[in-house]
Motif scaffolding. Structure first.
Motif, PDB file in Angstrom:
ATOM      1  N   PHE A  59      -5.548  -3.428  -0.964  1.00 54.62           N
ATOM      2  CA  PHE A  59      -6.070  -3.191   0.381  1.00 54.62           C
ATOM      3  C   PHE A  59      -7.398  -3.913   0.578  1.00 54.62           C
ATOM      4  O   PHE A  59      -7.628  -4.541   1.621  1.00 54.62           O
ATOM      5  CB  PHE A  59      -6.235  -1.691   0.587  1.00 54.62           C
ATOM      6  N   ILE A  69       0.836  -1.202   0.000  1.00 57.42           N
ATOM      7  CA  ILE A  69       0.000   0.000   0.000  1.00 57.42           C
ATOM      8  C   ILE A  69       0.869   1.250   0.000  1.00 57.42           C
ATOM      9  O   ILE A  69       0.657   2.185  -0.775  1.00 57.42           O
ATOM     10  CB  ILE A  69      -0.946   0.013   1.214  1.00 57.42           C
ATOM     11  N   ALA A  94      -3.283   0.330  -5.164  1.00 61.43           N
ATOM     12  CA  ALA A  94      -3.170   0.248  -3.708  1.00 61.43           C
ATOM     13  C   ALA A  94      -4.501  -0.168  -3.091  1.00 61.43           C
ATOM     14  O   ALA A  94      -4.543  -1.034  -2.204  1.00 61.43           O
ATOM     15  CB  ALA A  94      -2.715   1.588  -3.138  1.00 61.43           C
TER      16      ALA A  94
END
Length: 307
Positions: free
Chosen positions: A242, A226, A238
């Motif tokens: 996530f 991330i 990212a």
């Protein structure tokens, strides 16, 4: 020795403290854990944090853990040591011993007795006097400490205490605080902001101006990726990554249960030999283990779909 500076960025993983089933320190697992964190891309380690069961260790055990981790790191990345204590004498003693062993800095949380901004600022001013010319992290974690530190108080600490080089940001909600701290003119110098709370707000925190994470999660690779993609402006990638980890990260954030979840997964991954917590502290029930196993399986599937 690599000293902590205002330029700290990346992922400073909060290390667990491995114990054997009988509650004894597991030094061999410490070595494996350090190797694992290095392979996972940690840019620093933090030991003896709240999730490292620091209050359950004796003074001698705390130094034993610090010494073992530093020996395994061998100067490859900096290490921060949590030295929060009821009194400044204990704090100074652990700070001196840790720095002599090769630590890069220390982390200090405010005691719950502080009620006003003036008390908070004065506390950190005095703490800095006791530990000397040692760089430290200001831990801002009101959900655990009960101490709310506004932006104005942080700004005063940064201005009056030059050895404060990093803020461990764990306010919740706290995104507006990061924005305010990064606004021009708020601080008289730029310090590092590394965020906690298990990384559950990490994409947003990076967008607001954080430099990375200083927290734990049973998959530190998530935080590494991330931070990497956000730093390169690859926000969509990212967030896709996530989202694959989010259900497990959410489950690990349960108060009173999170560390047991983290240790259970780390043991399953072969990082530590036992998921044991030192008492007081219990492991997961069979039902909770089954839930975590299901989350792990679904996480693996989502990650495969992203490849």
């Amino acid at each position: 020795m690599t000293r902590l500076t205002e330029e700290a960025r990346g992922v400073y993983v909060i290390a667990v403290t491995p114990f054997a089933e009988d509650g004894a320190l597991d030094l061999q697992s410490i070595d494996k854990m350090v190797d694992f964190y290095l392979e996972a891309g940690a840019t620093g380690l933090t030991a003896l944090g709240m999730m490292g069961e620091a209050p359950k260790l004796t003074g001698a055990e705390s130094l034993q853990v610090v010494k073992r981790i530093l020996a395994r790191l061998d100067g490859r990345i900096p290490m921060v040591v949590g030295v929060s204590a009821p009194g400044f004498a204990q704090m100074a003693e652990l700070t001196r011993a840790s720095m002599d062993l090769g630590a890069g800095g220390v982390m200090i949380a405010p005691p719950g007795s502080l009620k006003t901004d003036e008390q908070v600022v004065n506390y950190y001013r005095q703490a800095a006097e006791f530990i000397g010319n040692v760089p430290f992290v200001l831990q801002d974690f009101p959900l655990a400490t009960g101490v709310h530190i506004p932006v104005s108080a942080i700004a005063r600490i940064v201005e009056e205490v030059p050895t404060c080089v990093c803020l461990k940001h764990e306010d919740w909600p706290g995104l507006e605080k990061i924005t305010a701290l990064r606004a021009a003119g708020t601080l008289n110098r730029r310090i590092s902001i590394l965020c906690g709370n298990g990384g559950v707000f990490l994409p947003e925190e990076m967008d607001r101006g954080a430099d990375g994470a200083m927290t734990g999660f049973c998959y530190p690779e998530m935080m590494r990726d991330i931070v990497h993609h956000c730093s390169k402006g690859e926000g969509d990638r990212a967030r896709d990554l996530f989202n694959a980890y989010l259900p497990l990260a959410r489950y690990e954030q349960q108060p009173g249960l999170g560390l047991a979840v983290r240790k259970y997964v780390l043991a399953k991954r072969g990082v530590i030999a036992s998921a044991a917590l030192r008492r007081p502290g219990a492991g997961l029930t069979q039902a909770a283990q089954q839930e975590v196993d299901m989350l792990l399986a679904r996480q693996e599937q989502r990650l495969k779909e992203l490849d």
